[in-house]
Design a protein around this motif. Structure first.
Motif, short mmCIF file in Angstrom:
data_model
loop_
_atom_site.label_atom_id
_atom_site.label_comp_id
_atom_site.label_asym_id
_atom_site.label_seq_id
_atom_site.Cartn_x
_atom_site.Cartn_y
_atom_site.Cartn_z
N PRO A 35 -45.45 -114.75 12.18
CA PRO A 35 -45.27 -114.34 10.79
C PRO A 35 -45.56 -112.85 10.61
CG PRO A 35 -47.33 -115.53 11.05
CD PRO A 35 -46.65 -115.56 12.37
N ASP A 36 -44.86 -112.24 9.67
CA ASP A 36 -45.13 -110.85 9.32
C ASP A 36 -45.89 -110.84 7.98
OD1 ASP A 36 -43.18 -111.49 7.47
OD2 ASP A 36 -41.77 -109.97 8.10
N TYR A 37 -46.14 -109.66 7.46
CA TYR A 37 -46.92 -109.54 6.24
C TYR A 37 -46.30 -110.31 5.07
CZ TYR A 37 -48.92 -107.70 1.98
OH TYR A 37 -49.49 -107.61 0.74
N LEU A 38 -44.99 -110.18 4.86
CA LEU A 38 -44.35 -110.84 3.72
C LEU A 38 -44.47 -112.37 3.83
CD1 LEU A 38 -42.89 -110.38 1.10
CD2 LEU A 38 -40.74 -110.20 2.37
N HIS A 39 -44.31 -112.89 5.04
CA HIS A 39 -44.49 -114.32 5.28
C HIS A 39 -45.92 -114.73 4.93
CE1 HIS A 39 -45.46 -117.91 7.65
NE2 HIS A 39 -44.16 -118.16 7.72
N GLY A 40 -46.89 -113.97 5.45
CA GLY A 40 -48.30 -114.29 5.21
C GLY A 40 -48.67 -114.21 3.74
N LYS A 41 -48.16 -113.21 3.06
CA LYS A 41 -48.43 -113.05 1.63
C LYS A 41 -47.86 -114.22 0.83
CE LYS A 41 -47.10 -109.94 -2.10
NZ LYS A 41 -46.40 -108.68 -2.39
N THR A 42 -46.63 -114.62 1.15
CA THR A 42 -46.00 -115.74 0.45
C THR A 42 -46.76 -117.03 0.72
OG1 THR A 42 -43.87 -114.63 0.64
CG2 THR A 42 -43.82 -116.98 0.12
N GLN A 43 -47.19 -117.22 1.97
CA GLN A 43 -47.96 -118.41 2.31
C GLN A 43 -49.29 -118.43 1.55
OE1 GLN A 43 -47.95 -119.39 6.44
NE2 GLN A 43 -49.90 -120.47 6.33
N LEU A 44 -49.93 -117.27 1.46
CA LEU A 44 -51.19 -117.17 0.72
C LEU A 44 -50.99 -117.51 -0.75
CD1 LEU A 44 -54.21 -116.32 0.58
CD2 LEU A 44 -53.34 -114.04 0.00
N LEU A 45 -49.94 -116.98 -1.36
CA LEU A 45 -49.68 -117.24 -2.78
C LEU A 45 -49.37 -118.72 -3.04
CD1 LEU A 45 -47.74 -113.99 -3.70
CD2 LEU A 45 -50.07 -114.63 -4.41
#
Length: 165
Positions: A35-45
């Motif tokens: 995962p990259d940052y955008l993936h991780g951010k979306t998963q976190l949200l």
């Protein structure tokens, strides 16, 4: 993505990987997309969205958790939501919701196969989220783009405003 073969279920379940965890299919370790940052951010949200509802709705969300879908097959959804009961350490009961989030190096064919597996396992709500295009999909007999992701049993609706910034 490569695969390593010849592993027993016991070896798999007692192995921690230094990088991203692997899935298990009939003795084969299946590497997953990084995962990259955008993936991780979306998963976190998404995780935060469900965590906020946890006590009120008696739901049990989890991220990156190994799940046994049959004797020699373990998958790791990006996010899953269990209801009404909390699962065991390595869940073998179907979650109410299984969510995959697209990464840059994901192959759509492999992702669709995984979504199909969730559906065949009996997961009621199978979702795919694409953070780059800011699109959401439900999986039934195929992918269907939608403006919101709904869980009618719980009266829950996830919109793009909830998970895309």
């Amino acid at each position: 993505m490569g695969a390593k073969t010849g592993w027993s279920v016991e070896e798999y379940l007692h192995t921690s990987f230094q990088d991203l965890d692997r899935e298990y299919r009939d003795g084969e370790l299946i590497e997953r997309s990084l995962p990259d940052y955008l993936h991780g951010k979306t998963q976190l949200l998404l995780a935060a969205f469900f965590a906020a509802l946890r006590k009120r709705l008696s739901i049990f969300p989890c991220t990156e958790t190994r799940m046994r879908i049959r004797s020699r097959r373990y998958v790791i959804p990006n996010l899953a939501v269990f209801w009404p009961d909390e699962p065991s350490g390595v869940p073998d009961t179907t979650p109410l919701v299984a969510i995959e989030i697209l990464s840059l190096d994901d192959r759509l064919t492999e992702v669709r196969d995984k979504l199909e597996e969730y559906k065949a396992w009996g997961v009621a709500h199978v979702w795919l989220v694409d953070p780059r295009s800011r699109r959401m999909y439900i999986y039934e007999a195929g992918l269907l783009e939608t403006r919101s992701l709904k869980i009618p049993e719980l009266g829950v609706e996830v919109t793009g405003l909830d998970i895309f910034e």
